[in-house]
Every structure is written in structure tokens, then in C-alpha cells.
Design an enzyme around this catalytic site. Structure first.
Site, PDB file in Angstrom:
ATOM      1  N   GLY A   1      42.475  -6.054  32.960  1.00 53.63           N
ATOM      2  CA  GLY A   1      41.507  -6.373  33.992  1.00 53.63           C
ATOM      3  C   GLY A   1      41.492  -5.528  35.243  1.00 53.63           C
TER       4      GLY A   1
ATOM      5  N   GLU B   1      48.052  -6.399  29.317  1.00 58.92           N
ATOM      6  CA  GLU B   1      47.220  -5.703  28.314  1.00 58.92           C
ATOM      7  C   GLU B   1      46.222  -4.781  28.998  1.00 58.92           C
ATOM      8  OE1 GLU B   1      45.195  -8.997  26.522  1.00 58.92           O
ATOM      9  OE2 GLU B   1      46.965  -9.737  25.496  1.00 58.92           O
ATOM     10  N   PRO B   2      46.683  -3.814  29.776  1.00 62.41           N
ATOM     11  CA  PRO B   2      45.732  -2.963  30.492  1.00 62.41           C
ATOM     12  C   PRO B   2      45.072  -1.940  29.572  1.00 62.41           C
ATOM     13  CG  PRO B   2      47.981  -2.222  30.907  1.00 62.41           C
ATOM     14  CD  PRO B   2      48.083  -3.439  30.021  1.00 62.41           C
ATOM     15  N   GLY B   3      43.794  -1.726  29.776  1.00 61.97           N
ATOM     16  CA  GLY B   3      43.081  -0.697  29.033  1.00 61.97           C
ATOM     17  C   GLY B   3      42.522   0.324  30.009  1.00 61.97           C
TER      18      GLY B   3
ATOM     19  N   ARG C   1      27.834   3.076  29.101  1.00 56.88           N
ATOM     20  CA  ARG C   1      28.144   2.218  30.253  1.00 56.88           C
ATOM     21  C   ARG C   1      27.022   2.174  31.300  1.00 56.88           C
ATOM     22  NH1 ARG C   1      31.810   2.256  33.400  1.00 56.88           N
ATOM     23  NH2 ARG C   1      32.301   0.063  33.226  1.00 56.88           N
TER      24      ARG C   1
ATOM     25  N   TYR D   1      25.795  -1.636  31.473  1.00 63.57           N
ATOM     26  CA  TYR D   1      26.333  -2.407  32.616  1.00 63.57           C
ATOM     27  C   TYR D   1      25.840  -1.877  33.956  1.00 63.57           C
ATOM     28  CZ  TYR D   1      29.901  -2.894  28.929  1.00 63.57           C
ATOM     29  OH  TYR D   1      30.559  -3.063  27.754  1.00 63.57           O
TER      30      TYR D   1
ATOM     31  N   CYS E   1      15.478   8.494  22.531  1.00 67.12           N
ATOM     32  CA  CYS E   1      14.127   7.985  22.773  1.00 67.12           C
ATOM     33  C   CYS E   1      14.155   6.538  23.246  1.00 67.12           C
ATOM     34  CB  CYS E   1      13.310   8.119  21.497  1.00 67.12           C
ATOM     35  SG  CYS E   1      13.193   9.824  21.015  1.00 67.12           S
ATOM     36  N   GLU E   2      14.642   6.329  24.423  1.00 70.27           N
ATOM     37  CA  GLU E   2      14.679   5.004  25.057  1.00 70.27           C
ATOM     38  C   GLU E   2      14.586   5.244  26.555  1.00 70.27           C
ATOM     39  OE1 GLU E   2      15.982   1.714  23.931  1.00 70.27           O
ATOM     40  OE2 GLU E   2      16.576   2.257  21.894  1.00 70.27           O
TER      41      GLU E   2
ATOM     42  N   TYR F   1      36.314   2.989  27.454  1.00 68.71           N
ATOM     43  CA  TYR F   1      35.023   2.441  27.010  1.00 68.71           C
ATOM     44  C   TYR F   1      33.940   3.525  26.997  1.00 68.71           C
ATOM     45  CZ  TYR F   1      37.755  -1.704  28.040  1.00 68.71           C
ATOM     46  OH  TYR F   1      38.768  -2.628  28.090  1.00 68.71           O
TER      47      TYR F   1
HETATM   48  N1  LLP Z   1      42.806  -8.042  27.014  1.00 67.62           N
HETATM   49  C1  LLP Z   1      41.701  -8.688  26.595  1.00 67.62           C
HETATM   50  C2  LLP Z   1      41.859  -9.974  25.892  1.00 67.62           C
HETATM   51  C3  LLP Z   1      40.434  -8.136  26.824  1.00 67.62           C
HETATM   52  O1  LLP Z   1      39.348  -8.776  26.430  1.00 67.62           O
HETATM   53  C4  LLP Z   1      40.316  -6.889  27.492  1.00 67.62           C
HETATM   54  C5  LLP Z   1      39.010  -6.269  27.735  1.00 67.62           C
HETATM   55  C6  LLP Z   1      41.508  -6.244  27.900  1.00 67.62           C
HETATM   56  C7  LLP Z   1      42.730  -6.856  27.659  1.00 67.62           C
HETATM   57  C8  LLP Z   1      41.505  -4.924  28.604  1.00 67.62           C
HETATM   58  O2  LLP Z   1      40.885  -5.042  29.840  1.00 67.62           O
HETATM   59  P1  LLP Z   1      40.876  -3.813  30.880  1.00 67.62           P
HETATM   60  O3  LLP Z   1      42.302  -3.607  31.354  1.00 67.62           O
HETATM   61  O4  LLP Z   1      40.362  -2.626  30.179  1.00 67.62           O
HETATM   62  O5  LLP Z   1      39.984  -4.286  31.951  1.00 67.62           O
HETATM   63  N2  LLP Z   1      33.167  -2.299  27.741  1.00 67.62           N
HETATM   64  C9  LLP Z   1      33.361  -2.814  29.078  1.00 67.62           C
HETATM   65  C10 LLP Z   1      34.710  -3.465  29.250  1.00 67.62           C
HETATM   66  C11 LLP Z   1      34.973  -4.586  28.256  1.00 67.62           C
HETATM   67  C12 LLP Z   1      36.320  -5.228  28.423  1.00 67.62           C
HETATM   68  C13 LLP Z   1      36.591  -6.179  27.309  1.00 67.62           C
HETATM   69  N3  LLP Z   1      37.902  -6.771  27.311  1.00 67.62           N
HETATM   70  C14 LLP Z   1      33.157  -1.680  30.094  1.00 67.62           C
HETATM   71  O6  LLP Z   1      32.859  -0.563  29.689  1.00 67.62           O
HETATM   72  O7  LLP Z   1      33.249  -1.908  31.295  1.00 67.62           O
END
Ligand code: LLP
Length: 415
Positions: free
Chosen positions: A240, A275-277, A314, A318, A344-345, A373
Site C-alpha cells: 500500500g 507485501e509491498p509492490g 495507468r 486511473y 484507436c480509442e 503496474y
Molecule cells: N497485497 C495485496 C493483498 C494487494 O491487493 C496489493 C495490491 C498489494 C499487496 C500490493 O500493493 P502495493 O504495495 O503495490 O500498493 N494496478 C493499480 C494498483 C493495484 C493494486 C492491487 N493490490 C495501479 O496501477 O495503481
């Protein structure tokens, strides 16, 4: 934290690689990632925990290229997966199954079997029917599975509605008010070890406070569950933490967030998982693209790039902001333009009404902060082959995914 994308002598570099070289060698559109940028951010999480038992599980959905997963696996990372496909990628990349958690609201029986047979660490379970299915499959195999129920703490993440997940009317998690009875049920199931509690309230949070509020609520729940005899050992805080996409924003400190969270859980004895992404990979990636045409309508100036919504969705999905800068930063006039792709959008744009440096056809630009993402959400819409991916280490760079060919586009199809 060092930004891996910087101008040196007016040329945009990733680490020590001048990006025009990547474009000359591999063409456009091309995603470029900094290995050091990714590792620095992973280490920032890992080291902030100090002596507290913890596990940093990279959210594979943010960037699932196996070279990037390997980089993180070699650094000791765990992984948060949401599908059998992501499990396959992590295992291919040499990830340790003992460090994998499986999240997601709709795991199928096949995916659960695959994960149990791969000996993953635990499941973040989101519903009673899923719990029953987990129990049934594990019992059939004569094993016990560790489970954390994902609770929905009803905290407003104040982020884009599509990536906010922690409110009661979202499809995610179990209601924190009523989850105790489901824990009791889980404890009574023969093949379930209800050892954890997990939560995730949303993505791209630029302020820690909703995350900390959620930790507090979940910790209260854990104390109650423990007093009822449940063997809760770990707390998964989800992902998050956001990053700065706008020049005026500041990326929140990973270190400060973890330190604040640790203050809340101090003395609990729990293993803390995150769980950072995005916060690990977003700033370590850019999408490079060339200008094909410029076009002037009576109302507007358009810059037409060879990258489009199928490469980076993105902005369209969003209304996300990504800075767009020329690879060669000579003194240029600034113009207001829509930066669009060939799809074409009308919704195919990378920026709208943006003040950008004037760029001419043939010139290359970087769409910044695209490491999370970005490629993972790309598609073949309009039969456009997906982009090349390149990984930079210091002064070296190599292809980690080849550009798709026309034959790739019809693979699996038949006449
Ligand atoms: N854990 C769970 C259960 C999640 O659903 C997510 C993201 C994460 C961890 C990782 O979250 P982060 O650290 O990346 O914020 N496609 C969208 C973001 C979708 C996020 C979905 N869940 C974008 O491009 O902004």
C-alpha cells in the site's frame, strides 16, 4: 533514497547507462529497470525491521518479470502471489516456497492444490467457502495448511476508488466485527492452522496514518483471538505505501512507515509480514518511447508516441499522472499538449493537457515511475506486440524480455 533515473550532461541515465543507447540497441517501446533501485527499496524495508521477526513479501502483481523476481529472491525476499501463474513465475525465478503467501479473493481448487503441493508458507484466506475448500484439499493430501484470514478493518485509504480495498462494501476480506466466529471455526477444522491475521486497505497511500489505524484495529482483534486460545503468530500488513508520481509530491519514507508500525505492535511477539509492490519497483522503472508524429488541431497540440494504453494503462484507467521527459534535455520550449498513443480509442493517452518539453518526431522520451503496474498490465490490444524489457546493473544492461513478434501475436490460434 536515490532516484536511479537522472540526467548527466543533459542525457537521461538509468544508473550509469545513457538511455539513448538502450533505445538505439533495442528500439521502442522499451521498459527499463534499475536493479540497484529495486534492491535499495527492498533493503529499506528489510533493514527497517531490525531485530523484529519479519518477512518482506514482494507483491508479484506489481512486476512479475522473472529476472526481477530472481533479483529479489537472491536478496532474501519472500513473495505475495495472487494466482497459480504468479506461483509458477516465483518458482521459475528460484523463490523459496517457504516465503510465499497466497492472497486473493478467488483462488480455484487447481491453484490451491498447486500451492499446497509446492509447500508455500501460508494462505491469506478471504471467505468461509475458501476456508472449507482449503481444508478439504489439505485433508485429502494429509497435510495441514497455515492460514491468515484477511480482515477488512473498515479504514478509508483515501486513494483512487479502484485501488481502495479496506472498506466494508469492498469485495475484499472478512468483516472485522464478525470474523472471530470464523476463526473459531477455522481452529476446529482438522487441516487448518489459523496462525495469522492479514489486511490490506488499498494502494498508493502517500500518508501512513490509515495504514497505522488499520494496524491498531487488527492488533486489537489479535489480542482478543489470542485470549480465546487461537494460536496467532503472524500479522500481515499488506502493501500500500505509495510513491511520488507528480513532481510536487514526496515519496513517503519506507523506514519511517515500518518504524511507526513497529511501535504499534511492540511487545506483541508477532512475526510481521508486509507485501509491498509499488514502493519497491515503481520508481525503478521507466517506459521509453519515440515520437512518431506531431499533430495540430484547431484546439490542441498532439504528440503521438509509439507507446500506448496497451503498454501503460495507468493514465487511461486511473487518471494516473506519469512524468514524461525527453531523453536528451537540451534547452527546449515548453508546450501544452496531449501525449497519446496509436491505439484507436479516445481514452488512449499517456498525458492530457500537459506542459511538456517540445519533442520532435524521431526523438525519444521516458515515461517515468512506470516500474510497477506497467508491463504487467500491458496487452496486445490493436494487435500490438508487447514491449521489450531491459534490466540495468551499473553500466551494463541486458534484455530480460524480448519484444514480441508478429508470430507471438497469433500463438495458440488456429484457422
Ligand atoms: N497485497 C495485496 C493483498 C494487494 O491487493 C496489493 C495490491 C498489494 C499487496 C500490493 O500493493 P502495493 O504495495 O503495490 O500498493 N494496478 C493499480 C494498483 C493495484 C493494486 C492491487 N493490490 C495501479 O496501477 O495503481
Amino acid at each position: 533514497m536515490i532516484n536511479p533515473f537522472r540526467y548527466q550532461d543533459q542525457i537521461l541515465h538509468c544508473e550509469n547507462v545513457p538511455l539513448p543507447r538502450v533505445v538505439e540497441e533495442y528500439g521502442t517501446p522499451v521498459y527499463v529497470y534499475s536493479a540497484q533501485g529495486i534492491l535499495d527499496r527492498y533493503q529499506a524495508y528489510d533493514s527497517a525491521f531490525g531485530d523484529t521477526p519479519h518477512r518482506v513479501c514482494f507483491a508479484v502483481k506489481a512486476n512479475s518479470n522473472i529476472a526481477i523476481l530472481k533479483l529479489l529472491a537472491d536478496a532474501g525476499a519472500g513473495f505475495d502471489i495472487v494466482s497459480g501463474g504468479e506461483l509458477f513465475r516465483v518458482l521459475k525465478a528460484g523463490g523459496d516456497p517457504e516465503k510465499i503467501v497466497f492472497s486473493g479473493v478467488g483462488k480455484t481448487a487447481e491453484e490451491i492444490e498447486y500451492a499446497i503441493d509446492s509447500n508455500i508458507h501460508s494462505f491469506n484466506c478471504e471467505s468461509e467457502p475458501e476456508l472449507d475448500l482449503l481444508n478439504e484439499i489439505a485433508e485429502r493430501r494429509g497435510v495441514k495448511v497455515r492460514v491468515a484470514l484477511r480482515v477488512n478493518p473498515d479504514v478509508d485509504a483515501s486513494t483512487h476508488p479502484y485501488i481502495s480495498t479496506g472498506l466494508r462494501d469492498h469485495k475484499f476480506g472478512l468483516d472485522i466485527e464478525t470474523v472471530e466466529s470464523i476463526y473459531q471455526k477455522a481452529n476446529a477444522l482438522p487441516a487448518i492452522l489459523p496462525e495469522g491475521v492479514s489486511c490490506h486497505i488499498g494502494s498508493q497511500l502517500l500518508d501512513h496514518s490509515p495504514l497505522l489505524e488499520s494496524v491498531q484495529k487488527v492488533l486489537q482483534l489479535i489480542r482478543k483471538l489470542q485470549s480465546q486460545g487461537l494460536p496467532i503468530r503472524h500479522l500481515d500488513l499488506g502493501g500500500g505505501l505509495g510513491v511520488a508520481y507528480h513532481p510536487g509530491q514526496q515519496t513517503p519514507s519506507i523506514h519511517d512507515y515500518i518504524q511507526e508500525a513497529l511501535k504499534v505492535v511492540a511487545g506483541s511477539g508477532l512475526q510481521i509480514m508486509v507485501e509491498p509492490g509499488r514502493s519497491i519497483v515503481a520508481e525503478s522503472g521507466a517506459l521509453l518511447s519515440r515520437v512518431i508524429y506531431r499533430k495540430q488541431s484547431p484546439q490542441k497540440e498532439f504528440v503521438i508516441l509509439d507507446a500506448a494504453m496497451n503498454d501503460l494503462i495507468r493514465p487511461s484507467l486511473y487518471s494516473a499522472h506519469h512524468e514524461i521527459v525527453p531523453l536528451v534535455n537540451t534547452d527546449r520550449a515548453v508546450q501544452k499538449a496531449d501525449i497519446v498513443g496509436p491505439v484507436c480509442e479516445t481514452g488512449d493517452f499517456l498525458a492530457r493537457d500537459r506542459e511538456v518539453a517540445t519533442m520532435n518526431p524521431g526523438e525519444a522520451a521516458a515515461i517515468l515511475t512506470s516500474g510497477a503496474y506497467g508491463f504487467v498490465l500491458s496487452s496486445n490490444y490493436n494487435s500490438r506486440p508487447r514491449a521489450t524489457e531491459v534490466l540495468v546493473h551499473g553500466s551494463e544492461f541486458r534484455v530480460i524480455r524480448q519484444r514480441e513478434t508478429l508470430d507471438d501475436l497469433i500463438r495458440g490460434e488456429s484457422l
